[in-house]
Scaffold this motif. Sequence first.
Motif, PDB file in Angstrom:
ATOM      1  N   ILE A 166       0.854  -1.178   0.000  1.00  0.00           N
ATOM      2  CA  ILE A 166       0.000   0.000   0.000  1.00  0.00           C
ATOM      3  C   ILE A 166       0.894   1.234   0.000  1.00  0.00           C
ATOM      4  N   THR A 167       0.695   2.119  -0.967  1.00  0.00           N
ATOM      5  CA  THR A 167       1.493   3.339  -1.067  1.00  0.00           C
ATOM      6  C   THR A 167       0.652   4.530  -0.608  1.00  0.00           C
ATOM      7  N   ILE A 168       1.196   5.330   0.307  1.00  0.00           N
ATOM      8  CA  ILE A 168       0.409   6.346   1.013  1.00  0.00           C
ATOM      9  C   ILE A 168       1.183   7.653   1.172  1.00  0.00           C
ATOM     10  N   SER A 169       0.495   8.772   0.955  1.00  0.00           N
ATOM     11  CA  SER A 169       1.114  10.078   1.177  1.00  0.00           C
ATOM     12  C   SER A 169       0.971  10.531   2.630  1.00  0.00           C
ATOM     13  N   TYR A 170      -0.163  10.253   3.265  1.00  0.00           N
ATOM     14  CA  TYR A 170      -0.398  10.609   4.669  1.00  0.00           C
ATOM     15  C   TYR A 170       0.031   9.422   5.531  1.00  0.00           C
ATOM     16  N   PHE A 171       1.316   9.120   5.420  1.00  0.00           N
ATOM     17  CA  PHE A 171       1.875   7.871   5.924  1.00  0.00           C
ATOM     18  C   PHE A 171       1.736   7.712   7.436  1.00  0.00           C
ATOM     19  N   LYS A 172       2.113   8.725   8.189  1.00  0.00           N
ATOM     20  CA  LYS A 172       2.125   8.615   9.650  1.00  0.00           C
ATOM     21  C   LYS A 172       0.743   8.274  10.192  1.00  0.00           C
ATOM     22  N   ASP A 173      -0.286   8.987   9.740  1.00  0.00           N
ATOM     23  CA  ASP A 173      -1.644   8.742  10.222  1.00  0.00           C
ATOM     24  C   ASP A 173      -2.140   7.366   9.809  1.00  0.00           C
ATOM     25  N   PHE A 174      -1.831   6.986   8.575  1.00  0.00           N
ATOM     26  CA  PHE A 174      -2.280   5.689   8.065  1.00  0.00           C
ATOM     27  C   PHE A 174      -1.619   4.550   8.844  1.00  0.00           C
ATOM     28  N   LYS A 175      -0.333   4.635   9.021  1.00  0.00           N
ATOM     29  CA  LYS A 175       0.403   3.591   9.748  1.00  0.00           C
ATOM     30  C   LYS A 175      -0.075   3.483  11.189  1.00  0.00           C
ATOM     31  N   GLU A 176      -0.402   4.630  11.790  1.00  0.00           N
ATOM     32  CA  GLU A 176      -0.877   4.617  13.176  1.00  0.00           C
ATOM     33  C   GLU A 176      -2.183   3.842  13.312  1.00  0.00           C
ATOM     34  N   ILE A 177      -3.076   3.980  12.334  1.00  0.00           N
ATOM     35  CA  ILE A 177      -4.330   3.229  12.374  1.00  0.00           C
ATOM     36  C   ILE A 177      -4.059   1.734  12.265  1.00  0.00           C
ATOM     37  N   PHE A 178      -3.161   1.345  11.365  1.00  0.00           N
ATOM     38  CA  PHE A 178      -2.838  -0.074  11.225  1.00  0.00           C
ATOM     39  C   PHE A 178      -2.207  -0.639  12.496  1.00  0.00           C
ATOM     40  N   GLU A 179      -1.427   0.166  13.171  1.00  0.00           N
ATOM     41  CA  GLU A 179      -0.761  -0.325  14.375  1.00  0.00           C
ATOM     42  C   GLU A 179      -1.661  -0.237  15.611  1.00  0.00           C
TER      43      GLU A 179
END
Length: 321
Positions: A166-179
């Motif tokens: 998955i390629t994402i520009s709003y990386f920090k927020d997206f990764k935080e949800i997954f974690e």
Amino acid sequence: MKQEQLPLGLHHVTAITSDIVKNYEFFTNVLGMRLLKKSVNQDDIHTYHTYYGDDEGTPGTAMTFFDFPNIPKGIKGNNAITRTSFRVPNDASLTYYKKRFEEFGVQHGEITEEFGVKVLHFSDFDDQNYQLISDENNKGMKPGIPWKKGPVPAEFAIYGLGPVEITISYFKDFKEIFEALFTFKEIAHEGNRYLLEVGEGGNGAQVILVEDKETPNGREGYGEVHHLAFRLKDVEAIHAWKEQLNRAGLGNSGHVERFYFESLYVRIGHILVEFATDAPGFMTDEPYETLGESLALPPFLEPNREYIESQVKPFNTKREG
């Protein structure tokens, strides 16, 4: 959230194709994956929904496709699911498939290594991006069973889904949800690529998050992924996740009965994520011997079979012998 309600790993990936028949031929004749189900999109009965996987339709092995009428070609880019992986038993499998791709004229790269694992990139006639990933030293979520009557020898054959990129520009927020919400854990990173896993871990329970703040957004269409799904144990876990998502302020579909599994959908930014149960499975309405050979419809669509069959172009999936 109880431990038994947490995600177990990958369940399926659903993508879009321009030609359901060519797609069928590619997945069965070239990749050697079994057609598990030939059905229609339950929300759009003018669209096929085909499912490919291992010999028995084991959860975590299915790649599925829609063929939405008149949909344009997708545009590759940011904020999208950008590559799907398929697990193979060992490094030798990659060499086997590389030669097979050359024989069939399939676009492919060289065998490389990522996160310490051998991989082989390739694409289909729609420019859909895939990779094979070796289970040579893999531990974690068990694979399925290679298609016993398939064209690829069992010692090399695809038998499950691997990490979804998955390629994402709003990386920090997206990764935080997954974690924080989905309970994934980062286990490695290389440059702007981060490997996360959930449940039992291993190739069948991983995603690769790619940070990209520069590339323009992609656009959904054929040749692109529609959504990915994570495994849940049962329908009680579906209900628990509905409550969890509601508490987190994330709009979701609520419980959806898909007949072959129970589902729940939530959109995280641009990415549609589904939770899907292991049961009842693909043999709930067809026996093992004839999986995928006829148009299968869930009970609520069965009364409309004659109309549906008049709307979708039939194609033969019956196997000899």
